[in-house]
Motif scaffolding. Sequence first.
Motif: not given
Length: 149
Positions: A8-15, A21-27
Amino acid sequence: SSKIRNMEVQSADGVALLEDCIGFSLTKTISKVEEKLKKGVLPDCQDDDTIPRVGNEMGVEAQIRFLKAQLRVTQEDLANVVFECRKKDDENQNLETRLKDTEEENTRLQRTISLQQSQTEKYKMLSQEANRKNEGLQQEVTALEKVLQ
């Protein structure tokens, strides 16, 4: 391809962030790096080319902005690759469907050919039988003509 579809593509602070789905979080990863930079602890990979040599002279905030910009570019590249993968996956599915349809058509045509070949053989035998009868009748006609003369 199924793993790519689950992303899924998500957005955080304009990024834009890609998070599977494994739970890896780039944020979370970015937050950890930011915390280390604020504490003055630089990442373990000092000798990579992530931050140019002048980056060592930049302040922490400038390094964070630089890394965020580089992250955005990398994420755009990743989004493009994911898009291309999805596009190729759709194309593969379409080709698989066409292949299946073509194979079914081929099977149907093979049955039709087989049926037509058996009918051709049947008609050849009927034709040969009719020719034999015709020859027999021709001989009979010739014999009767001789009798009449």
